[in-house]
Design an enzyme around this catalytic site. Structure first.
Site, mmCIF file in Angstrom:
data_model
loop_
_atom_site.group_PDB
_atom_site.id
_atom_site.type_symbol
_atom_site.label_atom_id
_atom_site.label_comp_id
_atom_site.label_asym_id
_atom_site.label_seq_id
_atom_site.Cartn_x
_atom_site.Cartn_y
_atom_site.Cartn_z
ATOM 1 N N TYR A 72 0.843 -1.206 0.000
ATOM 2 C CA TYR A 72 0.000 0.000 0.000
ATOM 3 C C TYR A 72 0.875 1.252 0.000
ATOM 4 O O TYR A 72 0.633 2.197 -0.747
ATOM 5 C CB TYR A 72 -0.910 -0.009 1.234
ATOM 6 N N PHE A 124 -7.693 19.449 -25.060
ATOM 7 C CA PHE A 124 -8.310 18.131 -25.238
ATOM 8 C C PHE A 124 -9.691 18.116 -24.575
ATOM 9 O O PHE A 124 -9.952 18.895 -23.659
ATOM 10 C CB PHE A 124 -7.394 17.066 -24.630
ATOM 11 N N ASP A 125 -10.579 17.221 -25.015
ATOM 12 C CA ASP A 125 -11.972 17.286 -24.526
ATOM 13 C C ASP A 125 -12.097 17.104 -23.010
ATOM 14 O O ASP A 125 -12.860 17.812 -22.360
ATOM 15 C CB ASP A 125 -12.912 16.345 -25.294
ATOM 16 N N ASP A 215 0.161 19.173 -21.238
ATOM 17 C CA ASP A 215 -0.725 18.018 -21.338
ATOM 18 C C ASP A 215 0.009 17.050 -22.272
ATOM 19 O O ASP A 215 0.092 17.274 -23.476
ATOM 20 C CB ASP A 215 -2.082 18.461 -21.900
ATOM 21 N N ALA A 217 0.187 13.597 -23.231
ATOM 22 C CA ALA A 217 -0.118 12.235 -23.688
ATOM 23 C C ALA A 217 0.837 11.729 -24.778
ATOM 24 O O ALA A 217 1.284 10.597 -24.744
ATOM 25 C CB ALA A 217 -1.562 12.168 -24.177
ATOM 26 N N LYS A 258 -1.134 6.466 -23.770
ATOM 27 C CA LYS A 258 -0.680 6.823 -25.111
ATOM 28 C C LYS A 258 0.815 6.493 -25.232
ATOM 29 O O LYS A 258 1.171 5.337 -25.348
ATOM 30 C CB LYS A 258 -0.917 8.303 -25.397
ATOM 31 N N HIS A 450 -20.243 13.158 -26.539
ATOM 32 C CA HIS A 450 -19.985 12.229 -27.647
ATOM 33 C C HIS A 450 -19.850 10.778 -27.197
ATOM 34 O O HIS A 450 -20.086 9.861 -27.966
ATOM 35 C CB HIS A 450 -18.784 12.672 -28.494
HETATM 36 C C1 PLP Z 1 -6.098 10.972 -23.683
HETATM 37 C C2 PLP Z 1 -5.796 12.346 -23.389
HETATM 38 C C3 PLP Z 1 -6.142 12.921 -22.149
HETATM 39 C C4 PLP Z 1 -6.959 12.181 -21.100
HETATM 40 O O1 PLP Z 1 -6.356 11.020 -20.690
HETATM 41 P P1 PLP Z 1 -7.170 9.713 -20.274
HETATM 42 O O2 PLP Z 1 -6.084 8.762 -19.895
HETATM 43 O O3 PLP Z 1 -7.954 9.258 -21.448
HETATM 44 O O4 PLP Z 1 -8.026 10.065 -19.123
HETATM 45 C C5 PLP Z 1 -5.781 14.224 -21.938
HETATM 46 N N1 PLP Z 1 -5.124 14.945 -22.861
HETATM 47 C C6 PLP Z 1 -4.779 14.423 -24.054
HETATM 48 C C7 PLP Z 1 -4.042 15.250 -25.044
HETATM 49 C C8 PLP Z 1 -5.108 13.119 -24.357
HETATM 50 O O5 PLP Z 1 -4.789 12.629 -25.546
#
Ligand code: PLP
Length: 458
Positions: A72, A124-125, A215, A217, A258, A450
């Site tokens: 843990y 990003f969304d 951000d 990914a 990613k 979506h």
């Molecule tokens: C996928 C993604 C996120 C969110 O990540 P999740 O692991 O799907 O929650 C944030 N920003 C970008 C650019 C992404 O491609």
């Protein structure tokens, strides 16, 4: 003759996938309310819905899973991940989270308050969702070139520095908690941000005294494009480029699904101890204790290994060449796609592909539906449905770009699969003039609609 690129891995385990008939797909899609997210995966032959969490882990990652420490508190897997983040990304502090949006939730709980404005490049969304959920505003400062799929630009993901500075000049400074840069710029088509642009944004941030959050990914794909396209970086390793990129950031959120090539996971990393301590409180509340934060020990181990593999040139080269292979085929058929090709996906320009479908009838969603019916290939709409309604006026937002994204999972499909996808889309393209009607919304949720929207044919 130049040798062609070839995958820098071979296959050790396989997973069966199923074909289906057009008749079956018609029935399934109707039952799914014309939302491809509602299809069970056994009804999909080649799944290009997302490259998120769908990559194939390596033998070394699976071996690392077996060595996971499930304590843990203070597990060795946590320290493995901490070391990888320190070495590859250069951050002193980090918090594990179950995925990228959870990292956003925790960090934004510290940084974002009602009425704030967060400038960035095509948020990003989920990022936009977490900002708007807090009654703050995401301000898109992406360069104009990104919105013209016919225009060639090496770094279409970049931030327009003048647009960015305007946000600072026209608003009270205390309303702007940070700048966010998405690398690569997902919504603009997986387009990279140049090192020069990262440096220029850093200058603005220093001038106004605000932090910069990446951000992240697809940070490794971004580094690959810098190596290939930006002067002065051809001879640097991906890891050297990554280190310089993060020298311009104060913090990062990461979806490890990613470029870190794991099936689930994420983290926040930062240079400031103060932000770390504040974020710790939210991490414990929302995610888990600070040494696991929503991840199993084995998953942190696989992630540490994935960060290393994902920032190797060979891994990135065979991936990005495969994406370009799809783009090249589509282009040779005359299909309009975002250029230059992005890192993780090919973005098909649905407005140019289906000029007879009005924007109110969602051309990108219509095209994604047609592709599935044709072939069992699942792509995803990146357009007006994904853009949600304006949070204040509640009107539909119609973004300049209506895309069908064909995202390629890492190390998962062969080029034969890619060829199948290309021909399937060509068949739809050949009958594009007969497609005149789109879809309408029957049921939707107020935010991030979506994923769950229900549609019907017009
Ligand atoms: C996928 C993604 C996120 C969110 O990540 P999740 O692991 O799907 O929650 C944030 N920003 C970008 C650019 C992404 O491609």
């Amino acid at each position: 003759m130049n040798l062609p690129y070839a995958e820098t891995y071979r296959i050790k385990m396989v997973e069966a996938i199923k074909t289906s008939s057009r008749q079956e797909r018609e029935k399934w899609l109707k039952e799914a309310h014309y939302n491809l997210f509602n299809l069970s995966s056994d009804k999909v032959f080649i799944d290009l819905l997302t490259d998120s969490g769908t990559g194939a882990m390596s033998d070394k990652q699976w071996a690392a899973m077996m060595l996971g420490d499930e304590s843990y508190a203070g597990s060795s897997s946590y320290y493995n991940l901490k070391n990888a983040i320190k070495h590859i990304l250069g951050f002193e502090y980090f918090l594990p989270t179950h995925q990228g949006r959870a990292a956003e939730n925790v960090l934004f709980s510290v940084l974002v308050k009602e009425g704030d404005m967060i400038p960035g490049n095509s948020h990003f969304d989920t990022t936009k969702g977490h900002i708007e959920f807090r009654k703050a505003k995401a301000i898109d400062c992406t360069i104009d070139e990104a919105f013209d799929t016919t225009k060639f630009h090496d770094f279409k993901g970049s931030i327009d520095i003048q647009k960015l500075e305007k946000v600072f000049l026209e608003n009270p400074l205390e309303k702007i908690p940070f700048i966010i840069i998405t690398i690569t710029n997902n919504n603009a088509g997986g387009q990279p941000v140049s090192m020069q642009n990262l440096r220029d944004v850093r200058k603005i941030a220093d001038k106004y005294g605000v932090p910069v959050v990446f951000d992240s990914a697809r940070f490794a794909e971004n580094a690959y494009f810098i190596k290939k396209r930006e002067a002065g970086y051809a001879d640097k390793t991906i890891k050297e480029i990554v280190a310089e990129m993060y020298s311009y950031a104060d913090a990062m959120t990461m979806s490890s699904k990613k470029d870190a090539i794991v099936n689930i996971g994420g983290f926040i990393a930062m240079k400031s101890r103060e932000i770390y301590e504040k974020a710790t409180v939210f991490n414990i509340m929302f995610e888990g204790f600070i040494t696991y934060g929503g991840m199993a020990g084995r998953d942190m181990n696989a992630l540490a290994q994935g960060l290393d593999e994902g920032t190797e040139y060979e891994t990135l080269h065979s991936r990005i060449e495969q994406v370009a292979h799809l783009g090249g085929l589509l282009k040779s058929f005359g299909i309009p796609v975002q250029e230059p090709f992005g890192g993780h996906a090919i973005f098909v320009d649905a407005k140019r592909f289906l000029p007879n479908v009005p924007k109110e009838e969602f051309p990108a969603q219509t095209l994604a539906i047609e592709l599935y019916l044709e072939s069992g290939v699942r792509g995803v709409e990146i357009g007006a449905i994904m853009a949600d309604r304006d949070p204040i006026t509640r009107e539909n937002r119609f973004p300049e770009l209506e895309f069908v994204r064909l995202a390629i999972p890492r190390r998962t499909y062969t080029n034969n699969h890619i060829n199948y996808v290309a021909v399937a889309l060509k068949n739809v393209f050949d009958r594009r003039n007969e497609i005149k009607k789109g879809v309408k919304i029957v049921k939707e949720s107020p935010i991030l609609r979506h994923f769950t929207v229900e549609l019907d044919k017009v």
